[in-house]
Design an enzyme around this catalytic site. Structure first.
Site, PDB file in Angstrom:
ATOM      1  N   ALA A 128       0.874  -1.184   0.000  1.00 37.26           N
ATOM      2  CA  ALA A 128       0.000   0.000   0.000  1.00 37.26           C
ATOM      3  C   ALA A 128       0.905   1.226   0.000  1.00 37.26           C
ATOM      4  CB  ALA A 128      -0.928  -0.017   1.207  1.00 37.26           C
ATOM      5  N   ALA A 129       1.503   1.510  -1.148  1.00 33.47           N
ATOM      6  CA  ALA A 129       2.684   2.372  -1.208  1.00 33.47           C
ATOM      7  C   ALA A 129       2.400   3.867  -1.228  1.00 33.47           C
ATOM      8  CB  ALA A 129       3.519   2.004  -2.443  1.00 33.47           C
ATOM      9  N   ASP A 152      -0.462   0.102  -5.087  1.00 37.31           N
ATOM     10  CA  ASP A 152      -1.529   0.741  -4.334  1.00 37.31           C
ATOM     11  C   ASP A 152      -2.848   0.454  -5.042  1.00 37.31           C
ATOM     12  OD1 ASP A 152      -1.450   2.975  -1.943  1.00 37.31           O
ATOM     13  OD2 ASP A 152      -3.286   3.062  -3.143  1.00 37.31           O
ATOM     14  N   ASP A 197       2.075  -0.937   4.991  1.00 34.74           N
ATOM     15  CA  ASP A 197       1.667   0.261   5.728  1.00 34.74           C
ATOM     16  C   ASP A 197       0.160   0.332   5.542  1.00 34.74           C
ATOM     17  OD1 ASP A 197       1.736   2.660   7.105  1.00 34.74           O
ATOM     18  OD2 ASP A 197       2.101   3.831   5.301  1.00 34.74           O
ATOM     19  N   CYS A 250      -0.651   4.082  11.164  1.00 35.72           N
ATOM     20  CA  CYS A 250      -0.500   5.384  11.811  1.00 35.72           C
ATOM     21  C   CYS A 250      -1.655   5.622  12.768  1.00 35.72           C
ATOM     22  CB  CYS A 250      -0.386   6.502  10.779  1.00 35.72           C
ATOM     23  SG  CYS A 250      -1.794   6.640   9.672  1.00 35.72           S
TER      24      CYS A 250
END
Length: 501
Positions: A128-129, A152, A197, A250
Site C-alpha cells: 500500500a505504497a 496501491d 503500511d 498510523c
C-alpha cells in the site's frame, strides 16, 4: 449583521477527544500526564536524506544555508527534525529535486526495522505504497539495488506515488495498481521482504495535513481491522520462508494493531513469528500486553507502539514478522493478470554509441553506474528508460503503471538527459555545465530564463546541467544564443526563491 463564530468543537477536535477517552485506560497516570503535555507542543517537521543524490554532510550544509536547527531522529540514521527554520524545508531546490523527503519522524520507523544485507538485491513488495514516502525509504535502504514493486489499490493515488518515486530518482522499481489482497495468491513465496503500511483509522493523536483525525464508528473500525488481517495474510503468503514483513499503521487503536497480529497468529499458527526490535530504538516502546477486557499473546508485545510522548512523534505502530513455514497447501493460487509488454532493449552497438556520446557531451560515465543498479536501457517512443532487468526475469507479464526511470530524451541534437536523469546523475557530469552567478539564481529558481554572461563553447539548443557557484544542481537549461532557457518542470519551480548570501 456580523457572523458569530461557533464555539462547538470541529470534527477533528471531537475525534481527538474521543480517541483520548478510549486510550486513557491503556496508560499509567504518569504516562497519561506525559502524553497530555506532549500534545501541547507543536510537532516539528522532519526530513529524510536521499543517499542516491546526497550525503549527511550535505544536510549540515543546507542547515547553514537555510538557517535550520537540526536534531537527529534517533531510530533513523538519515532522518533529522527541523526544530527551527529561517527558510521552509518545503521551499528549497534540494527538496524539489528529490535530495530529501519531508516525512513525519514516526513514519521513518517501519523501513528501518528491516534487515537488508549490504549489496543484496532483494525482491520487495510495498503493498500500500502511496504517497510513496516509505517506498523512497526502501530505495534508500537498498541503495536502489533491489527490485521494489510499489503497489496501491487506489487508482486516484497512483499519480502522486509515481511522481514521488520519479523525483526520488529510483530505477529498480515498478508501480502497480491492484488490491493488496491478491498478491499472496498471485506470487506465493516470491518476495524477500514485504512492507504493509496498512490503511487505517489514522488515530495518531497528532493530526497532520496528510493524516487528519476524524470520528470513527465501531463498525468502520471493525471493517478496517478485517481488511488489515486480509492484507497481512496476503503479504505473508507472498513472502519467502525466512523473509521479513513489516506491518505498520498510523493509528494507536489496538483493534487495528495488536488485535490484527493476534488474529493472524491464531488463524495460521506456526507460520510466522513476531521478532523483537528493541535494538532499533533508543528506549523500549513495547506493544500492549492487554486492554482492560482482553489479553494478547506474549509475542505481540515484541511490536512497537510509539505513543507521541515516547520520542516526540505522532502516534504509530509497527511490527517485524519473520515467516518460518509455508502456508497450508490447500490454499489455492490464482494466476496474476498478464499483458504483453515488448521490451525494446537497445542493441549492444547502440548502447556503446550512447555511452560514448554521454562521455563526450557531459563527461558522464553512465555504464558503471547502471551496472551497479543491474539496469538496462530500453527505448519507448522518444525516451530511453533505465529499466531493472530483474523485472523481466520475475514479473515480465505483469501490467504496470510505470517502470524504471526516464533517463534520456531524443532531441534534434541527439540524446540528452531528462530532468529526472539530470537530478539523479547530474553530480557525475564533469562537462556540459553552466554555472550561474549568484544574483541570477533566485530568478532561475522561479522558473525564469536568464542571460548568458559568458556564452559557452557549445552550439545553440544544447541542453546543459545548470549549477550555481556553490555546486548545487539547479536543473537543466537550453542554450539559446545569449540566453539560457529554463527547463525546470512546473512542479519544481519555487514559489519564492531563497535569498543568496
Amino acid at each position: 449583521m456580523s457572523r458569530v463564530r461557533s464555539s462547538s468543537p470541529s470534527a477533528a477536535e471531537r475525534a481527538l477527544e474521543e480517541a483520548l477517552a478510549r486510550f486513557r485506560p491503556l496508560l499509567s497516570a504518569e504516562e497519561w500526564q506525559a502524553l497530555l503535555e506532549e500534545l501541547k507542543r507543536p510537532l516539528a517537521p522532519a526530513l529524510r536524506l536521499n543517499p542516491l543524490k546526497a550525503s549527511p554532510s550535505d544536510v549540515q550544509t543546507w542547515a547553514e544555508w537555510y538557517g535550520w536547527r537540526l536534531q537527529p531522529v534517533p531510530f533513523c540514521p538519515t532522518g533529522w527534525w527541523v526544530c527551527e527554520a529561517t527558510y521552509p524545508v518545503s521551499q528549497t531546490i534540494e527538496h524539489r529535486l528529490g535530495y530529501y523527503y519531508i516525512q513525519e519522524a514516526a513514519s521513518m520507523l517501519p523501513v528501518e526495522l528491516f534487515d537488508f544485507s549490504p549489496n543484496a538485491r532483494p525482491l520487495i513488495l510495498d503493498m500500500a505504497a502511496s504517497p510513496g514516502g516509505k517506498t523512497t525509504h526502501l530505495v534508500a535502504r537498498t541503495s536502489d539495488r533491489g527490485l521494489i514493486i510499489a503497489n496501491d489499490s487506489s487508482r486516484e493515488r497512483l499519480t502522486a506515488l509515481r511522481l514521488v518515486l520519479q523525483t526520488w530518482g529510483a530505477i529498480n522499481l515498478a508501480v502497480t495498481g491492484f488490491p493488496g489482497e491478491r498478491w499472496g495468491g498471485w506470487y506465493p513465496e516470491t518476495f524477500d521482504a514485504v512492507l504493509l503500511d496498512a490503511p487505517c483509522s489514522m488515530q495518531s493523536l497528532r493530526p497532520l495535513e496528510s493524516h487528519p483525525m476524524r470520528p470513527i464508528s465501531p463498525g468502520e473500525q471493525q471493517r478496517l481491522a478485517q481488511r488489515q488481517v486480509a492484507l497481512l495474510i496476503s503479504g505473508l503468503r507472498a513472502l519467502k520462508v525466512g523473509g521479513q514483513m513489516v506491518y505498520a499503521t498510523c493509528t494507536l487503536a489496538p483493534e487495528e494493531n495488536e488485535a490484527v497480529l493476534e488474529a493472524a497468529l491464531q488463524r495460521y499458527p506456526g507460520v510466522f513469528e513476531i521478532e523483537p526490535v528493541d535494538d532499533r530504538l533508543p528506549a523500549p516502546a513495547p506493544a500492549l500486553e492487554a486492554t482492560p477486557d482482553h489479553s494478547f499473546p506474549p509475542q505481540v508485545r515484541h511490536a512497537v507502539r510509539l505513543w507521541p510522548h515516547r520520542f516526540h512523534t505522532a502516534g504509530f505502530f509497527a511490527a517485524r514478522l519473520r515467516k518460518v513455514a509455508s502456508f497450508p497447501s490447500e490454499l489455492v493460487t490464482t494466476p496474476p493478470p498478464k499483458v504483453r509488454m515488448p521490451l525494446a532493449w537497445l542493441k549492444p552497438t547502440e548502447v556503446r554509441e550512447l555511452y560514448e556520446a554521454l562521455k563526450r557531451d557531459y563527461g558522464l560515465d553512465l555504464q558503471p553506474l547502471l551496472e551497479i543498479q543491474a539496469a538496462g536501457l530500453l527505448r519507448r517512443q522518444s525516451y530511453l528508460y533505465a529499466i531493472p532487468r530483474a523485472f523481466e526475469i520475475h514479473f515480465g507479464n505483469l501490467p504496470v503503471v510505470t517502470l524504471g526511470l526516464a533517463l534520456l530524451e531524443s532531441t534534434p541534437e541527439g540524446w540528452t538527459l531528462t530532468h529526472e536523469g539530470m537530478a539523479r546523475f547530474g553530480r557525475h557530469c564533469e562537462r556540459g555545465r553552466v554555472v550561474l552567478p549568484e544574483e541570477m539564481v533566485p530568478a532561475w529558481l522561479r522558473g525564469e530564463d536568464v542571460p548568458l554572461v559568458v556564452p559557452p563553447p557549445w552550439p545553440a539548443s544544447r541542453v546543459v546541467v545548470v549549477t550555481d557557484a556553490r555546486g548545487r544542481i539547479l536543473g537543466r537549461g537550453r542554450v539559446q544564443r545569449a540566453q539560457l532557457k529554463n527547463l525546470l518542470p512546473r512542479r519544481v519551480v519555487l514559489q519564492r526563491a531563497p535569498l543568496t548570501s
